[in-house]
Write an enzyme that holds these catalytic residues in place. Structure first.
Site, PDB file in Angstrom:
ATOM      1  N   ASP A  20     -16.672  41.651  77.079  1.00 32.80           N
ATOM      2  CA  ASP A  20     -17.117  41.864  75.696  1.00 32.80           C
ATOM      3  C   ASP A  20     -17.614  43.296  75.505  1.00 32.80           C
ATOM      4  OD1 ASP A  20     -16.597  39.167  75.148  1.00 32.80           O
ATOM      5  OD2 ASP A  20     -18.603  38.573  75.791  1.00 32.80           O
ATOM      6  N   HIS A  76     -20.629  34.189  75.359  1.00 29.24           N
ATOM      7  CA  HIS A  76     -19.327  34.752  75.738  1.00 29.24           C
ATOM      8  C   HIS A  76     -18.174  33.973  75.110  1.00 29.24           C
ATOM      9  CE1 HIS A  76     -16.469  37.039  78.055  1.00 29.24           C
ATOM     10  NE2 HIS A  76     -16.069  35.993  78.771  1.00 29.24           N
TER      11      HIS A  76
END
Length: 329
Positions: free
Chosen positions: A150, A177
């Site tokens: 990310d 996530h």
């Protein structure tokens, strides 16, 4: 002497991840485990002229040897996402895989630093933690959900907008996530005040659902394996440098906030009493040395957190109950 075990080493993430780890001079033993083909992957990587020894281990009968006395266990094992499959759909399959690997680690490498890549990370990290609790070897400072992809994506996508080198753009990403739980703090990056609201919203959405972009581009033939391998290697090698070389390194990671109760206070003020959250952490000799301040959030980022928290609560509960209600353990 640093032993790193990769569980799921023959897969789409595991092979390139193992290749990247093999390049490090900080690792002395790279143990590759999978249910198929890991002897061949190990033979191939063993020809590379770096100092780590490489061993291959196939199937449950060789799992103990693979994991025994590992300093770091990296788990990318599991099935990849397919078109139309959410991260939550992955849970039914990957939860059992991660549980069994966690049991092996609790038995044969209870002091290992556990780096969890297998999705859905929001649930698989609590699974590993609950297994370690059942075996009385739990230390929240030593279990990490690897959310580095990310951060990598955020740096890349924002750098494109700002016309900068991605290496000079560092975007903290907090929360979780998957999808709406991914909360990039774009406002904390210098130069983003030039972006309008729509640009920030579009960028945030792209970061949150970038995995879908790759699945679609590969026409169902795979997911984000290469970029995840890069991110997983970055995280693992930063951990090695901190724990075994004493070098200060900071990464965002999805952790149990009890790893640093003092550092977690700001998170709890923002989110309530969540047990797990992705936060910036400083690595130290025991894994997590401290949770770093999240910093100032924009109104838009507060709104993102509001959407992330209930989703995270459900994900965490799902992972915890998978173990607490498991009669086999």
């Amino acid at each position: 002497m640093v032993k790193v075990t990769v569980c799921g080493a023959s897969g789409g993430i595991g092979q390139p991840l193992s290749l990247l780890l093999k390049q490090s001079n900080l690792i002395s033993h790279l143990a590759l485990y999978d249910i198929v083909n890991s002897h061949g992957v190990a033979a191939d990587l063993s020809h590379i002229d770096t100092k780590s020894d490489v061993t291959g281990h196939v199937g449950p009968t060789e799992l103990e040897e693979a994991i025994k006395d590992a300093d770091i266990v990296v788990i990318p094992a599991g099935v990849p996402r397919k078109p139309g499959m959410s991260r939550d759909d992955l849970f039914k399959i990957n939860a059992g895989i991660v549980r069994d690997l966690a049991v092996a680690a609790a038995n044969y490498a209870p002091k290992a630093l556990m780096c969890i890549i297998s999705n859905p990370v929001n649930s698989t990290v609590p699974i590993v933690a609950e297994v370690f609790k059942k075996y009385n070897v739990y230390d929240p400072r030593r279990i990490f959900g690897v959310t580095t992809l990310d951060l990598v994506r955020s740096s890349t996508f924002l750098a494109e907008l700002l016309n900068k080198n991605p290496k000079q753009v560092n975007v903290p990403v907090i929360g979780g996530h998957s999808g709406v739980t991914i909360t990039p703090l774009i406002s904390q990056v210098q130069g983003t005040d030039k972006l309008n609201d729509k640009q920030i919203e579009d960028l945030t959405n792209r970061i949150q659902f970038a995995g879908d972009e790759v699945v679609k581009a590969k026409n169902g033939a795979g997911s984000a394996t290469l970029s995840m391998a890069y991110a997983g290697a970055r995280f693992t090698l930063n951990l090695v440098e901190s724990v075994f070389n004493g070098v200060s390194r900071i990464e965002c990671a999805y952790i149990n906030l009890s790893a640093d109760p003092e550092g977690a206070k700001q998170v709890h003020r923002l989110t309530g009493e969540l047990d797990y959250f992705s936060v910036p952490v400083e690595f130290g000799r025991e894994g997590i040395q401290r949770i770093l301040p999240i910093g100032k959030l924009s109104k838009f980022e507060y709104k993102l957190l509001t959407a992330a928290v209930p989703e995270l609560k459900g994900n965490i509960s799902k992972g915890v109950s998978f173990i607490t209600e498991d009669s086999k353990l």
